[in-house]
Design a protein around this motif. Structure first.
Motif, PDB file in Angstrom:
ATOM      1  N   GLU A   1      -7.953  -8.653  17.953  1.00 34.15           N
ATOM      2  CA  GLU A   1      -7.653  -7.629  17.004  1.00 34.15           C
ATOM      3  C   GLU A   1      -7.845  -8.572  16.135  1.00 34.15           C
ATOM      4  N   GLN A   2      -8.363  -7.884  14.495  1.00 32.81           N
ATOM      5  CA  GLN A   2      -8.291  -8.232  13.703  1.00 32.81           C
ATOM      6  C   GLN A   2      -7.514  -6.756  12.538  1.00 32.81           C
ATOM      7  N   ILE A   3      -6.478  -6.721  11.721  1.00 34.44           N
ATOM      8  CA  ILE A   3      -6.102  -5.566  10.854  1.00 34.44           C
ATOM      9  C   ILE A   3      -7.590  -5.575   9.812  1.00 34.44           C
ATOM     10  N   PHE A   4      -7.659  -4.456   9.573  1.00 37.32           N
ATOM     11  CA  PHE A   4      -9.016  -4.114   8.826  1.00 37.32           C
ATOM     12  C   PHE A   4      -8.637  -3.306   7.679  1.00 37.32           C
ATOM     13  N   TYR A   5      -8.188  -3.113   6.614  1.00 40.10           N
ATOM     14  CA  TYR A   5      -8.441  -2.367   5.488  1.00 40.10           C
ATOM     15  C   TYR A   5     -10.057  -1.069   5.523  1.00 40.10           C
ATOM     16  N   GLY A   6      -9.781  -0.029   5.847  1.00 38.59           N
ATOM     17  CA  GLY A   6     -11.000   1.059   5.362  1.00 38.59           C
ATOM     18  C   GLY A   6     -11.766   1.659   4.182  1.00 38.59           C
ATOM     19  N   GLU A   7     -12.147   0.844   2.884  1.00 42.36           N
ATOM     20  CA  GLU A   7     -12.282   1.486   2.009  1.00 42.36           C
ATOM     21  C   GLU A   7     -13.510   3.100   2.349  1.00 42.36           C
ATOM     22  N   PHE A   8     -12.935   3.535   1.942  1.00 40.80           N
ATOM     23  CA  PHE A   8     -14.248   5.704   1.427  1.00 40.80           C
ATOM     24  C   PHE A   8     -14.702   6.057   0.302  1.00 40.80           C
ATOM     25  N   ASP A   9     -13.647   5.461  -0.236  1.00 35.12           N
ATOM     26  CA  ASP A   9     -13.555   5.891  -1.740  1.00 35.12           C
ATOM     27  C   ASP A   9     -12.890   4.971  -2.714  1.00 35.12           C
ATOM     28  N   GLY A  10     -14.093   3.702  -2.578  1.00 35.02           N
ATOM     29  CA  GLY A  10     -13.035   2.765  -3.992  1.00 35.02           C
ATOM     30  C   GLY A  10     -13.588   2.891  -4.758  1.00 35.02           C
ATOM     31  N   ARG A  11     -13.800   1.448  -5.567  1.00 35.76           N
ATOM     32  CA  ARG A  11     -14.550   0.771  -6.785  1.00 35.76           C
ATOM     33  C   ARG A  11     -13.059   1.570  -8.035  1.00 35.76           C
ATOM     34  N   ARG A  12     -11.977   1.216  -7.731  1.00 39.02           N
ATOM     35  CA  ARG A  12     -10.159   1.226  -8.374  1.00 39.02           C
ATOM     36  C   ARG A  12      -9.974   0.632  -6.826  1.00 39.02           C
ATOM     37  N   LYS A  13      -8.950   0.196  -8.033  1.00 41.46           N
ATOM     38  CA  LYS A  13      -7.291  -0.858  -7.264  1.00 41.46           C
ATOM     39  C   LYS A  13      -6.441   0.561  -5.959  1.00 41.46           C
ATOM     40  N   LYS A  14      -6.439   0.083  -5.019  1.00 43.88           N
ATOM     41  CA  LYS A  14      -5.465   1.182  -4.320  1.00 43.88           C
ATOM     42  C   LYS A  14      -4.876  -0.196  -2.938  1.00 43.88           C
ATOM     43  N   ARG A  15      -3.959   0.160  -2.984  1.00 43.44           N
ATOM     44  CA  ARG A  15      -2.786  -0.870  -1.990  1.00 43.44           C
ATOM     45  C   ARG A  15      -2.589  -0.180  -1.004  1.00 43.44           C
ATOM     46  N   VAL A  16      -2.338  -1.401  -0.510  1.00 40.95           N
ATOM     47  CA  VAL A  16      -2.036  -1.373   0.967  1.00 40.95           C
ATOM     48  C   VAL A  16      -0.629  -1.789   1.269  1.00 40.95           C
ATOM     49  N   LEU A  17       0.407  -0.818   2.157  1.00 41.85           N
ATOM     50  CA  LEU A  17       1.883  -1.368   2.562  1.00 41.85           C
ATOM     51  C   LEU A  17       2.308  -1.875   3.845  1.00 41.85           C
ATOM     52  N   VAL A  18       3.021  -3.081   3.864  1.00 43.90           N
ATOM     53  CA  VAL A  18       3.121  -4.022   5.185  1.00 43.90           C
ATOM     54  C   VAL A  18       5.301  -3.164   5.192  1.00 43.90           C
ATOM     55  N   LYS A  19       5.161  -3.033   6.262  1.00 46.76           N
ATOM     56  CA  LYS A  19       7.206  -3.035   5.561  1.00 46.76           C
ATOM     57  C   LYS A  19       6.654  -3.609   7.697  1.00 46.76           C
ATOM     58  N   ILE A  20       8.561  -4.576   7.551  1.00 41.46           N
ATOM     59  CA  ILE A  20       8.686  -5.081   8.757  1.00 41.46           C
ATOM     60  C   ILE A  20      10.828  -4.900   8.438  1.00 41.46           C
ATOM     61  N   ILE A  21      10.118  -4.548   9.921  1.00 41.77           N
ATOM     62  CA  ILE A  21      11.359  -5.249  10.384  1.00 41.77           C
ATOM     63  C   ILE A  21      11.849  -5.770  11.665  1.00 41.77           C
ATOM     64  N   GLY A  22      13.271  -6.577  11.640  1.00 36.64           N
ATOM     65  CA  GLY A  22      13.574  -6.834  13.042  1.00 36.64           C
ATOM     66  C   GLY A  22      14.397  -8.066  12.753  1.00 36.64           C
ATOM     67  N   GLU A  23      14.512  -8.565  13.264  1.00 34.57           N
ATOM     68  CA  GLU A  23      15.618 -10.111  12.633  1.00 34.57           C
ATOM     69  C   GLU A  23      15.042 -11.610  13.242  1.00 34.57           C
TER      70      GLU A  23
END
Lengths: 139, 139, 139
Positions: free
Chosen positions: C117-139
């Motif tokens: 298992e590898q985590i990928f960003y899949g871009e379908f309309d690129g050539r500009r800066k775009k963001r991914v959010l990482v949100k972590i909750i736990g202890e």
């Protein structure tokens, strides 16, 4: 916050198979003793899915036929991935349509599912032992 | 840890429909008083979806046409599931492409969405009352 | 309960691209200091995906070809959405097949992923800066 982790193992006799795993996830939830929280159920393999839908044999037949139409197994040589010696490129695609994981709400100690929601393991490259992860967090 | 559970009910006048439910999810979040956490929004029915995409009428038109191409309603008799007396096998498939659920981050008491992200209820077998579950956990 | 929020920014040189972001998500997890919990990783844009699958160049080639077959870019004028002046209707559809987000279990301070298992960003309309959010909750 409580957390619970459990692996479920499956081996389907055919290349593709669809197993209702709701009772196994419920058993994991009972072990966790979580009353309110979230339950993540995901395939740990990239040619299999966990999804929620109906446990109706006709529908499972239709799904299988439909997935084979959208991402056919043959011709095996039509996929670059299969040049690595694999023959399962189609399984990677079928899994992407059906999805890797489900997140289910936990309310009053139970999986908070609609009346027809059943959790399935969808196998697209079986005939070997593969794993599903259940991770529960809450209180 | 806090948790909040709320059901949202919808009835689309046509077989298929796409409803922007972002404001309703925001209202549920406000009730929860959670500042940091996760918000699960899922269809409780297996012929409907919750998904995130653009609220643009042209795109909703395109989605509908595209889903009908990938998983056509007709011929109804082409699906084994419909031998049970149903006519909604295609809806089970459309829902699988579009997805059952979204998980949205909660940051500083707000849904942490990108600028164009809107939460939609996608209905593929409407004309009756159906439910979406909102489950929020956090602090 | 701990929480951690982080944005990851990407710009692909071509319209479509597939980036392995697993190490970046692992770095975010290390910052969070969460030992047991859930990690949400989602595209903040509606023409991109976060998904989990194999990091194998042949498969990435196959995915791209397959997605283009299921939701072709051309003819651009075939989509109502593109009447708004956009040319990315197909990207909204590709993203819906591949998915918006993944939720990954955190166990003993690590992403609880299967062997491939590898985590990928899949871009379908690129050539500009775009963001991914990482949100972590736990202890």
């Amino acid at each position: 916050m409580k957390s619970h982790r459990q692996e479920l193992w499956f081996e389907t006799p055919e290349r593709r198979g669809y197993l209702n795993i709701t009772a196994k996830v419920e058993a994991a939830l009972a072990k966790s003793a979580v009353q309110e929280g979230l339950c993540l159920v995901n395939a740990m393999h990239i040619t299999a899915s966990v999804y929620i839908n109906d446990d109706e044999p006709g529908l499972l037949h239709d799904y299988d036929k439909w997935l084979e139409k959208l991402a056919p197994h043959e011709p095996v040589a039509g996929y670059h991935h299969n040049r690595t010696g694999e023959d399962n490129a189609d399984a990677h695609m079928k899994r992407q349509i059906v999805g890797r994981e489900v997140v289910v709400a936990i309310t009053a100690g139970k999986l908070d599912l609609g009346p027809w929601e059943q959790i399935f393991y969808g196998e697209f490259d079986g005939r070997r032992k593969k794993r599903v992860l259940v991770k529960i967090i809450g209180e």
